[in-house]
Design an enzyme around this catalytic site. Structure first.
Site, PDB file in Angstrom:
ATOM      1  N   MET A   1     -42.279 -33.838  38.021  1.00 59.76           N
ATOM      2  CA  MET A   1     -43.290 -33.970  39.080  1.00 59.76           C
ATOM      3  C   MET A   1     -43.912 -35.353  39.035  1.00 59.76           C
ATOM      4  O   MET A   1     -44.162 -35.882  37.951  1.00 59.76           O
ATOM      5  CB  MET A   1     -44.390 -32.936  38.888  1.00 59.76           C
ATOM      6  CG  MET A   1     -43.869 -31.522  38.831  1.00 59.76           C
ATOM      7  SD  MET A   1     -45.210 -30.369  38.586  1.00 59.76           S
ATOM      8  CE  MET A   1     -44.308 -28.829  38.542  1.00 59.76           C
TER       9      MET A   1
ATOM     10  N   GLY B   1     -46.732 -23.745  37.745  1.00 58.10           N
ATOM     11  CA  GLY B   1     -46.178 -22.462  37.358  1.00 58.10           C
ATOM     12  C   GLY B   1     -47.219 -21.371  37.572  1.00 58.10           C
ATOM     13  O   GLY B   1     -48.372 -21.640  37.915  1.00 58.10           O
TER      14      GLY B   1
ATOM     15  N   ASP C   1     -36.686 -20.255  42.620  1.00 59.40           N
ATOM     16  CA  ASP C   1     -37.601 -20.925  41.699  1.00 59.40           C
ATOM     17  C   ASP C   1     -39.051 -20.690  42.093  1.00 59.40           C
ATOM     18  O   ASP C   1     -39.513 -21.169  43.137  1.00 59.40           O
ATOM     19  CB  ASP C   1     -37.281 -22.432  41.703  1.00 59.40           C
ATOM     20  CG  ASP C   1     -38.089 -23.198  40.660  1.00 59.40           C
ATOM     21  OD1 ASP C   1     -38.721 -22.562  39.806  1.00 59.40           O
ATOM     22  OD2 ASP C   1     -38.067 -24.444  40.720  1.00 59.40           O
ATOM     23  N   GLY C   2     -39.759 -19.951  41.238  1.00 52.58           N
ATOM     24  CA  GLY C   2     -41.186 -19.746  41.432  1.00 52.58           C
ATOM     25  C   GLY C   2     -41.557 -18.280  41.512  1.00 52.58           C
ATOM     26  O   GLY C   2     -41.086 -17.583  42.415  1.00 52.58           O
TER      27      GLY C   2
ATOM     28  N   ASP D   1     -38.518 -29.274  35.083  1.00 51.01           N
ATOM     29  CA  ASP D   1     -39.303 -29.618  36.272  1.00 51.01           C
ATOM     30  C   ASP D   1     -39.929 -30.996  36.141  1.00 51.01           C
ATOM     31  O   ASP D   1     -40.730 -31.239  35.240  1.00 51.01           O
ATOM     32  CB  ASP D   1     -40.414 -28.582  36.467  1.00 51.01           C
ATOM     33  CG  ASP D   1     -39.879 -27.291  37.040  1.00 51.01           C
ATOM     34  OD1 ASP D   1     -39.154 -27.349  38.050  1.00 51.01           O
ATOM     35  OD2 ASP D   1     -40.181 -26.234  36.479  1.00 51.01           O
TER      36      ASP D   1
ATOM     37  N   HIS E   1     -34.200 -25.153  32.832  1.00 52.01           N
ATOM     38  CA  HIS E   1     -34.688 -25.721  34.090  1.00 52.01           C
ATOM     39  C   HIS E   1     -35.807 -26.706  33.753  1.00 52.01           C
ATOM     40  O   HIS E   1     -36.829 -26.322  33.173  1.00 52.01           O
ATOM     41  CB  HIS E   1     -35.191 -24.584  34.978  1.00 52.01           C
ATOM     42  CG  HIS E   1     -35.630 -25.012  36.339  1.00 52.01           C
ATOM     43  ND1 HIS E   1     -34.751 -25.211  37.382  1.00 52.01           N
ATOM     44  CD2 HIS E   1     -36.856 -25.281  36.830  1.00 52.01           C
ATOM     45  CE1 HIS E   1     -35.418 -25.584  38.451  1.00 52.01           C
ATOM     46  NE2 HIS E   1     -36.713 -25.639  38.155  1.00 52.01           N
TER      47      HIS E   1
ATOM     48  N   SER F   1     -37.807 -22.083  32.610  1.00 50.48           N
ATOM     49  CA  SER F   1     -38.402 -23.320  33.135  1.00 50.48           C
ATOM     50  C   SER F   1     -39.362 -23.880  32.105  1.00 50.48           C
ATOM     51  O   SER F   1     -40.345 -23.226  31.742  1.00 50.48           O
ATOM     52  CB  SER F   1     -39.159 -23.031  34.432  1.00 50.48           C
ATOM     53  OG  SER F   1     -40.019 -24.118  34.712  1.00 50.48           O
TER      54      SER F   1
ATOM     55  N   MET G   1     -39.152 -32.889  41.697  1.00 44.69           N
ATOM     56  CA  MET G   1     -40.157 -32.691  42.750  1.00 44.69           C
ATOM     57  C   MET G   1     -40.875 -34.022  42.919  1.00 44.69           C
ATOM     58  O   MET G   1     -42.042 -34.176  42.525  1.00 44.69           O
ATOM     59  CB  MET G   1     -41.123 -31.563  42.334  1.00 44.69           C
ATOM     60  CG  MET G   1     -40.505 -30.188  42.461  1.00 44.69           C
ATOM     61  SD  MET G   1     -41.434 -28.929  41.561  1.00 44.69           S
ATOM     62  CE  MET G   1     -40.798 -29.187  39.929  1.00 44.69           C
TER      63      MET G   1
ATOM     64  N   MET H   1     -37.378 -22.699  46.927  1.00 45.06           N
ATOM     65  CA  MET H   1     -38.697 -22.589  46.295  1.00 45.06           C
ATOM     66  C   MET H   1     -39.379 -21.321  46.797  1.00 45.06           C
ATOM     67  O   MET H   1     -39.552 -21.138  48.006  1.00 45.06           O
ATOM     68  CB  MET H   1     -39.587 -23.783  46.659  1.00 45.06           C
ATOM     69  CG  MET H   1     -39.285 -25.101  45.967  1.00 45.06           C
ATOM     70  SD  MET H   1     -39.337 -25.145  44.159  1.00 45.06           S
ATOM     71  CE  MET H   1     -40.858 -24.306  43.767  1.00 45.06           C
TER      72      MET H   1
ATOM     73  N   HIS I   1     -34.924 -30.520  38.024  1.00 48.48           N
ATOM     74  CA  HIS I   1     -35.479 -30.293  39.363  1.00 48.48           C
ATOM     75  C   HIS I   1     -36.494 -31.401  39.655  1.00 48.48           C
ATOM     76  O   HIS I   1     -37.597 -31.405  39.105  1.00 48.48           O
ATOM     77  CB  HIS I   1     -36.136 -28.903  39.383  1.00 48.48           C
ATOM     78  CG  HIS I   1     -36.823 -28.559  40.668  1.00 48.48           C
ATOM     79  ND1 HIS I   1     -37.688 -27.490  40.778  1.00 48.48           N
ATOM     80  CD2 HIS I   1     -36.775 -29.122  41.909  1.00 48.48           C
ATOM     81  CE1 HIS I   1     -38.144 -27.424  42.015  1.00 48.48           C
ATOM     82  NE2 HIS I   1     -37.617 -28.403  42.722  1.00 48.48           N
TER      83      HIS I   1
END
Ligand code: DX5
Ligand code: ZN
Length: 232
Positions: free
Chosen positions: A52, A162, A190-191, A50, A48, A23, A84, A155, A82
Site C-alpha cells: 500500500m 484488513g 480478497d477481503g 499486500d 498474499h 494475507s 494497491m 476486492m 498485491h
C-alpha cells in the site's frame, strides 16, 4: 531469471481445487516470517503480500525490502504480491527482484493498453500477472483484460485495511469472470473472506481465498480449523 523450487509456480496454472492464501497484513509484523510460516503450516498454500502506498489507499504497509527478507526466510513459498498503489509500473521490477512469483495491480490506475503492456513486463521479469478490481468499479473495466492476465483479483472490501466485512455484491463479478473468461483464469477473492463467506466464494468460482484476520492471531489448531472450514 533463476527460480526454484517448483512450489513457487503455484499460480502458473489454475489450481485443481480452491486454496487459502494467508494475507500478511494481519500477521505479527514483529515476528513476520515465523507467523507466516505458522499460517502456511496450518494449511495456507501461498502468501498474499499486500503493498500500500498511502495514495491509492489510505494506508501504508511494506516495500520490496521486506519481501526480499521474507523470500530468504521462506524460499519455497509462492509469493502473491498485491500492489494497491497508484504507480505499479515503478514497482514491478523491484518486487520481481525481491522474490515475487506473481504480481497483481489494479485496473483503476491503468488504461487497457497500459495494463496489457504491464502484464507483458511482469512476465518478462519471470512473474505471472494479475489484475485487481475494487468493489465499486464496474466489471466492464476488467472485461477486456480477462484473456491477458493469469489472475483476476476481486476486492470484496474497500482496499486499505484488513478486518472489514465481506461485500457480497462483488460475487457476481467472480461468477461473470468464471462464465466469460478463459477456462484457466485464476479467480482470487480478497477481503473479509472467512469460514462464513468462503462457501459463497467457492460457489462463485473462486480458486484463491485470501484470509487475513480470519487466520492470524490464533493458535495452530484454530488456524488449521479455519483453513479446513474455508475449503469446505
Ligand atoms: C485489503 C487487503 C487484503 C486484506 C484482507 O486491502 O488487500 O488482502 O489483508 O484482510 P482480511 O482477510 O482481514 O479482510
Ligand atoms: Zn490483498
Amino acid at each position: 531469471m533463476t527460480k526454484s523450487p517448483a512450489s513457487r509456480d503455484l499460480l502458473r496454472n489454475r489450481p485443481a481445487a480452491p486454496v487459502v492464501a494467508p494475507s500478511i497484513l494481519a500477521a505479527d509484523f514483529a515476528d513476520l516470517a515465523a507467523d507466516c510460516r505458522s499460517a502456511l503450516d496450518a494449511g495456507g498454500q501461498l502468501l498474499h503480500i499486500d503493498v500500500m502506498d498511502g495514495h491509492f489507499v489510505p494506508n501504508l504497509s511494506l516495500g520490496p525490502a521486506i519481501c526480499e527478507k521474507l523470500r530468504e526466510a521462506l524460499p519455497e513459498v509462492c509469493f502473491d504480491v498485491h500492489l494497491m498503489i497508484t504507480d505499479p509500473a515503478d514497482y514491478i521490477e523491484p518486487f520481481a527482484k525481491a522474490g515475487a512469483d506473481h504480481i497483481t495491480f489494479h485496473c483503476e490506475v491503468l488504461s487497457v493498453d497500459g495494463a496489457k503492456s504491464l502484464a507483458e513486463r511482469t512476465r518478462s521479469l519471470g512473474c505471472t500477472a494479475g489484475i485487481a478490481i475494487n468493489p465499486e468499479t464496474p466489471f466492464e473495466l476488467v472485461e477486456p483484460l480477462l484473456g491477458t492476465f493469469e489472475m483476476l483479483l476481486v476486492m470484496s472490501v474497500h482496499p486499505g485495511f484488513g478486518g472489514q466485512s465481506f461485500i457480497s455484491e462483488v460475487l457476481n463479478k467472480t461468477s461473470r469472470a468464471r462464465a466469460e473468461g478463459p477456462e484457466g483464469l485464476i479467480l482470487e477473492m480478497d477481503g473479509g473472506v472467512a469460514p462464513a463467506t468462503a462457501e459463497a466464494c467457492r460457489e462463485a468460482g473462486c480458486d484463491i481465498l485470501v484470509a487475513g484476520s480470519a487466520l492470524f492471531g490464533k493458535n495452530h489448531l484454530e488456524r488449521a480449523s479455519v483453513v479446513n472450514k474455508m475449503l469446505g
